[in-house]
Every structure is written in structure tokens, then in C-alpha cells.
Design an enzyme around this catalytic site. Structure first.
Site, mmCIF file in Angstrom:
data_model
loop_
_atom_site.group_PDB
_atom_site.id
_atom_site.type_symbol
_atom_site.label_atom_id
_atom_site.label_comp_id
_atom_site.label_asym_id
_atom_site.label_seq_id
_atom_site.Cartn_x
_atom_site.Cartn_y
_atom_site.Cartn_z
ATOM 1 N N HIS A 118 -0.166 2.259 1.648
ATOM 2 C CA HIS A 118 0.169 0.885 2.038
ATOM 3 C C HIS A 118 1.077 0.986 3.278
ATOM 4 O O HIS A 118 1.803 1.971 3.441
ATOM 5 C CB HIS A 118 0.927 0.261 0.859
ATOM 6 C CG HIS A 118 1.267 -1.184 1.005
ATOM 7 N ND1 HIS A 118 2.381 -1.622 1.687
ATOM 8 C CD2 HIS A 118 0.652 -2.293 0.535
ATOM 9 C CE1 HIS A 118 2.440 -2.946 1.625
ATOM 10 N NE2 HIS A 118 1.405 -3.382 0.929
ATOM 11 N N ASP A 195 4.990 6.180 -4.884
ATOM 12 C CA ASP A 195 4.921 4.721 -4.780
ATOM 13 C C ASP A 195 4.152 4.220 -6.005
ATOM 14 O O ASP A 195 2.928 4.367 -6.091
ATOM 15 C CB ASP A 195 4.209 4.363 -3.462
ATOM 16 C CG ASP A 195 3.886 2.878 -3.351
ATOM 17 O OD1 ASP A 195 4.090 2.136 -4.339
ATOM 18 O OD2 ASP A 195 3.418 2.467 -2.274
ATOM 19 N N GLN A 198 1.281 0.101 -7.684
ATOM 20 C CA GLN A 198 0.009 -0.243 -8.321
ATOM 21 C C GLN A 198 -0.232 0.515 -9.621
ATOM 22 O O GLN A 198 -1.254 0.306 -10.266
ATOM 23 C CB GLN A 198 -1.154 0.024 -7.350
ATOM 24 C CG GLN A 198 -1.148 -0.851 -6.114
ATOM 25 C CD GLN A 198 -1.407 -2.333 -6.416
ATOM 26 O OE1 GLN A 198 -1.938 -2.710 -7.457
ATOM 27 N NE2 GLN A 198 -1.015 -3.189 -5.480
ATOM 28 N N LYS A 221 4.735 -7.359 -9.418
ATOM 29 C CA LYS A 221 3.406 -6.815 -9.739
ATOM 30 C C LYS A 221 3.358 -6.356 -11.196
ATOM 31 O O LYS A 221 2.334 -5.904 -11.681
ATOM 32 C CB LYS A 221 3.075 -5.636 -8.821
ATOM 33 C CG LYS A 221 2.895 -6.028 -7.356
ATOM 34 C CD LYS A 221 2.439 -4.850 -6.544
ATOM 35 C CE LYS A 221 2.624 -5.034 -5.056
ATOM 36 N NZ LYS A 221 1.674 -5.952 -4.437
ATOM 37 N N CYS A 372 -2.972 -4.531 3.796
ATOM 38 C CA CYS A 372 -1.820 -3.763 4.324
ATOM 39 C C CYS A 372 -2.119 -2.270 4.337
ATOM 40 O O CYS A 372 -1.262 -1.444 3.967
ATOM 41 C CB CYS A 372 -0.554 -4.033 3.513
ATOM 42 S SG CYS A 372 0.009 -5.707 3.645
HETATM 43 N N1 PLP Z 1 2.770 -0.006 -2.127
HETATM 44 C C1 PLP Z 1 1.591 -0.390 -2.626
HETATM 45 C C2 PLP Z 1 0.604 0.653 -3.064
HETATM 46 C C3 PLP Z 1 1.275 -1.741 -2.739
HETATM 47 O O1 PLP Z 1 0.104 -2.122 -3.228
HETATM 48 C C4 PLP Z 1 2.233 -2.705 -2.304
HETATM 49 C C5 PLP Z 1 1.928 -4.139 -2.350
HETATM 50 O O2 PLP Z 1 0.803 -4.550 -2.390
HETATM 51 C C6 PLP Z 1 3.458 -2.240 -1.811
HETATM 52 C C7 PLP Z 1 3.688 -0.895 -1.728
HETATM 53 C C8 PLP Z 1 4.518 -3.199 -1.367
HETATM 54 O O3 PLP Z 1 4.994 -3.929 -2.446
HETATM 55 P P1 PLP Z 1 6.009 -5.130 -2.239
HETATM 56 O O4 PLP Z 1 5.371 -6.054 -1.238
HETATM 57 O O5 PLP Z 1 6.140 -5.739 -3.586
HETATM 58 O O6 PLP Z 1 7.281 -4.556 -1.737
#
Ligand code: PLP
Length: 413
Positions: A118, A195, A198, A221, A372
């Protein structure tokens, strides 16, 4: 599974269709207990935490610190001092990028990320790159959207300082073999950030068993409120990292000549925390623990396999990410593109925006676009995809509705 706990799922869209919410990768819906716990706190407990001697401040502090303990339990961390509240995964990764690099990196040092990250796990490191001249090395992926582990091993050298990879891809649904990635990093004496944005909503997480050095996830999430997330970090790293921001709560003493910092985790929590959101997050995590993460994983696994099978039967369908012999590495996130009926090999796929917009008119919420993850889009040779992602409350009937919806859109082109 427990649909009645989520009032929003009763909604009718365009006064015609019952809502089919398949955008859980972007954010999940909230069970009633989360919203009620938060409004209860605002109505009955509200006061700033950590600073007051009065009754309400102490009650609010107890709730907030109790929530930290719930997070610790949920992710299997050893100590609450290793649980830092942030605004979400993005802030958690930025905190590590900023503070870890200040403590442990210098010009020419390297960080390893993967091609399926991401933007939050790419741009955070690019900011460090611009500031300090570090190098970003990228683990390539295979054509079916899995990490190339041999290439990963070859990226390590004496300048590698950190690995930062996603547990589950928000585009491909790939469940990465984090245990293996962590072991390989540790064989090189390199710490690793996972991370978990997900993965945390879909499977049991135990950071101690995993042995990762940092772990990040987002409350919203994970059936909790927006505006709160978590960074887990091993004390041995956090102790040596400088604070992320300056302000109240993160200090021990302040003078114009010399300031000393608070103990962990407060050193990284400047300013008034979102103490109501932490209550909501803890409620959400308790809710998940009551259902059992293993039960949620089992239910969503069944849904994912069912969806992939049904979708593969659609003429002109292309599903991204692991399928076939590797389908068990595919989590509850399915990116796809589909051709119109009667298409030839040269007929282009229906544009993801058209597909998403028309599905919406049928009451089906999916996400479209680059998610993203623009570098990944380029690797896949597309500008965007349509993405259906499932949560604990989704059903096989909703997947049937999605499949019918896709076919109906297909017939319009
Ligand atoms: N990392 C991953 C794999 C994601 O899917 C997302 C959000 O879709 C993020 C990071 C960023 O999350 P947040 O916008 O809640 O900070």
C-alpha cells in the site's frame, strides 16, 4: 454470522435493493456495541486522560488503559508498554519510518519493501529517502501475485536495516508467508515490520509467536472506530527510538535547557489521545474475541473459496492474485476484471469504474481504482481493478447477488 449486530446492513439502497456491502477492505461496519460504548463514554465518563486527579479523569484513564490491555491480549503481545495508540496503520508505519531511521539508519542504508505494498508502506520510506538518502529495495512478485522468496533472500546485504512488508495484500488478497519472511530477516539480524491492516480483521494475530519486531493495524478495518490504530513494537527497538511528536503526555520534565521523555508507550503518544476511540476499538476487539478469530477465519475462507469458484464460472472473468493450486493463500479480498459477453481475445475489459458504478446501482458496494497501490497496478499492467472484500457478516447469498450483478453489467456492454 451476527448480522443483526450491524444496523447499517438493514439499509436499502436507492430505495430498491438491500445493501450488499463488499467494501470491507476499505473499512468495516461497526457493531452496535462499539457505537454504544463510545456514546456511553461521552455521556457518562468524558474527561481528559492521564492528567486529572478528579473522578471522571481517573475513570476515563482507567478505560483508556484498559483498552490498551485488550489490544495487548488481542495481538498476543507481552507488555502494554509495547502497544502504542496511533491514528491508524498509516501513522504507525510513518512513526517507524521516521523514528527508526533516526535511531538506526544513515545515508546509503537500505529498507526492503515489496511490490504489493500500500502507498503508506512506500511513501513513508520515500520521505526518509529524501531526507537521509536511504535506498528502498523491492521484493518482486510472481505473475500470480505471490512474493518471490528467492529474490527476497537475495536483497539482503550489510546495508539492510529493516524489512517492511504487508501481511495480506489489499489488492491481490495474497496472504504472505510472514513467519518465513520474519525468519529470513532475523537470520540476517534485520528487524521486520508487518503491515497488518488487511490481516488483523480476518485471522488470529499473535505477535509473539510471529516474532515480528513491529506490527501495525487500523481500528476502522477491524470493526472499530475511525481515527485510531495500533503500533506494536518490541521494547528493545522502541526504547532507542526518539519520540515521533513533541507535546503533552510524552515528556517527563521540560525546561528550556533540557527536556526528558516519558516511559513507553507514552513517549510516542504526544497530545490528548482519542480515548473514546480506544474504548470503541477495545469493544470491537472483545466482540471479535467473543466470536473467535478462528471462527471468523473459517467463515471467510469458505466465502472466499465459494466466491472465487462462482466468479471463475463467469465468461471473460480474470481474477488477480493466487488461485488454482495456491487459492488457499488468497484471503477475503478479490480483485477482478471482466470482459463483455461474446468478447474476443482483443476485446478490452469493462472499465473498473463502469463496473463499480453499475454494481452500485444494484445495491452492491465494491471498491474500484488503484487501491493506493499504483506500483502494483503498473506491475499488473492495469490502471485499476474492481475489488470485492468480505467481512464476518457477509453471506453466500450476497456473493450470489454479486455474481448476478456482474453478469447483468456484462450484458449491458
Ligand atoms: N496498509 C494496507 C495493506 C491497507 O490496505 C491500508 C488501507 O487500505 C493501509 C495500510 C492504510 O490504512 P489506514 O488508511 O487505515 O491508515
Amino acid at each position: 454470522m451476527n448480522r443483526q449486530d450491524f444496523p447499517i446492513l438493514e439499509k436499502t439502497i436507492y430505495k430498491k435493493y438491500p445493501l450488499v456491502y463488499l467494501d470491507n477492505g476499505a473499512t468495516t461496519q461497526k457493531p452496535r456495541c462499539v457505537v454504544e460504548a463510545m456514546s456511553h463514554e461521552y455521556y457518562n465518563v468524558n474527561a481528559n486522560v492521564h492528567r486529572g486527579v478528579h473522578f471522571l479523569s481517573q475513570a476515563a484513564t482507567d478505560l483508556h488503559e484498559g483498552s490498551r490491555e485488550t489490544v495487548r491480549k488481542f495481538i498476543g503481545a507481552e507488555k502494554t508498554s509495547e502497544i502504542i495508540f496511533t491514528r491508524g496503520t498509516t501513522e504507525s508505519i510513518n512513526l517507524v519510518a521516521s523514528c527508526f531511521s533516526q535511531a538506526f539508519m544513515k545515508e546509503g542504508d537500505e529498507v526492503i519493501v515489496s511490490h504489493m505494498e500500500h502507498h503508506s508502506n512506500i511513501v513513508s520510506w520515500q520521505l526518509v529517502q529524501a531526507r537521509m538518502g536511504i535506498k528502498i529495495r523491492v521484493i518482486p512478485i510472481t505473475d500470480d501475485g505471490r512474493l518471490d522468496i528467492e529474490a527476497y533472500k537475495a536483497l539482503f546485504n550489510e546495508r539492510t536495516r529493516l524489512v517492511s512488508v504487508t501481511h495480506v495484500s489489499n489488492v491481490l488478497g495474497t496472504i504472505n508467508p510472514v513467519k518465513q519472511l520474519i525468519d529470513i530477516a532475523h537470520q540476517h539480524d534485520v528487524p521486520i515490520l508487518i503491515d497488518g491492516a488487511q490481516s488483523t480483521p480476518h485471522m488470529a494475530i499473535n505477535v509473539k509467536d510471529m516474532d515480528c519486531d513491529f506490527f501495525a493495524f487500523s481500528g476502522h478495518k477491524t470493526y472499530g472506530p475511525t481515527g485510531i490504530g495500533v503500533l506494536y513494537g518490541k521494547e528493545k527497538w522502541l526504547e532507542h527510538m526518539p519520540p515521533y511528536m513533541g507535546g503533552g503526555d510524552m515528556i517527563k520534565t521540560v525546561s528550556f535547557e533540557h527536556t526528558t521523555f516519558n516511559v513507553l508507550p507514552y513517549k510516542f503518544e504526544a497530545g490528548t489521545p482519542d480515548y473514546v476511540a480506544s474504548t470503541g476499538l477495545a469493544k470491537a476487539l472483545e466482540y471479535l474475541m467473543n466470536i473467535g478469530m478462528d471462527n471468523i477465519e473459517k467463515h471467510e475462507r469458505e466465502l472466499t473459496l465459494y466466491a472465487i469458484n462462482k466468479m471463475q464460472e463467469i465468461e471473460g472473468m480474470h481474477i488477480f492474485g493466487p488461485i488454482g493450486e495456491h487459492v488457499h493463500e488468497h484471503d477475503a479480498v478479490i480483485s477482478f476484471e471482466v470482459k463483455p459477453l461474446g468478447a474476443t481475445p482483443h476485446t478490452p475489459y469493462i472499465h473498473h469504474l463502469d463496473m463499480g458504478t453499475l454494481l452500485d446501482r444494484l445495491g452492491i458496494a465494491v471498491r474500484t481504482g488503484h487501491h493506493c497501490a499504483e506500483p502494483l497496478m503498473r506491475r499488473l499492467g492495469v490502471e485499476g481493478t474492481c475489488r470485492a472484500s468480505f467481512g464476518l457478516y457477509n453471506t453466500k447469498e450476497e456473493i450470489d447477488t454479486l455474481v448476478q450483478g456482474i453478469k447483468r453489467v456484462q450484458s449491458m456492454f
